[in-house]
Design a protein around this motif. Structure first.
Motif: not given
Length: 257
Positions: A158-173
């Motif tokens: 299996v593959g594993v991806v660790m995720t976190d929540t980031f904002g993005r330049p020039w885009r909301m949310g």
């Protein structure tokens, strides 16, 4: 027809420092009858990895520097939190406080190279007051350890991806992004291939890891306590040496510095 499924795995308990995270996640998969198969990808929220690895910083043990005190005064933040942010930071990119905002924000280049608000230092959903959670010391190594243990348990690669929540330049949310990888390529290089009309692709390079991370956010809610998502059906080729930092644009290519 190509299709993928994303399933939020229920039953993951609150994680404590020192917990055997691989065993806990494996038990949750077992109870849900979601036994991983070859080619599946597990998306794991950074918070539970950081908790298991003891990355919780109690503010009572933090002594703010003069820089932290000054920034805290300017931005309306707890100077102890600012010090934790500075300890995780290579460089401050920007700092600002919007009119009427309770607190300001520090945009930082994290020690791992990611650019994010407050160096990804987080106080939400950590189950503790007067403390903050920081990123794991080596998210890729954490992912590799999880992938190995789960492969041994379920007899599947299996593959594993660790995720976190980031904002993005020039885009909301905000969206989930990949901050740690095991086996899953950070990007897919399409340069030199052709499009549907035979035109040679010059710059196309899909950010596969971030696409997977963002997709996992569709089935996770902040208050649902489902920090594990099973993705199945994706056609992908494992990359043994993949790293989440491979997705960071080189500083010499930054046109906004």
């Amino acid at each position: 027809m190509n299709s993928v499924t994303l399933t939020a795995v229920p039953g993951v308990p609150d994680i404590q420092p020192g917990d055997d995270l691989a065993a806990i996640l494996g038990d949750a998969l077992d109870r849900a009858g979601l036994w991983p198969a070859d080619g599946d990808i597990l998306c794991v929220a950074q918070k539970i990895v950081s908790k298991a690895e003891g990355c919780l910083i109690a503010y009572d043990g933090v002594t703010p520097s003069d820089q932290a005190v000054e920034l805290a005064r300017e931005l309306g933040k707890d100077p102890r939190k600012v010090q934790v942010v500075l300890d995780e930071t290579r460089r401050i990119v920007r700092k600002f406080r919007s009119p009427g905002a309770r607190e300001g924000t520090i945009i930082c280049e994290h020690r791992l190279g990611f650019v994010s608000a407050n160096a990804a230092v987080d106080e939400s959903n950590i189950g503790a007051e007067g403390a903050a959670l920081i990123l794991p010391r080596d998210p890729d190594a954490s992912c590799r350890a999880l992938a190995l243990r789960l492969a041994q348990r379920f007899g599947a690669s299996v593959g594993v991806v660790m995720t976190d929540t980031f904002g993005r330049p020039w885009r909301m949310g905000q969206v989930n992004v990949a901050i740690g990888l095991a086996g899953v390529p950070a990007t897919i290089r399409e340069q030199g291939n052709t499009d549907a009309w035979g035109r040679v692709l010059q710059v196309t390079e899909p950010a596969l890891a971030d696409e997977i991370a963002a997709a996992s956010g569709l089935v996770v809610r902040k208050n649902a306590r489902t920090p594990l998502v099973l993705l199945r059906g994706l056609d992908w080729t494992p990359a043994a040496d993949s790293r989440a930092t491979d997705i960071i644009r080189k500083q010499q290519e930054d046109m906004f510095r």
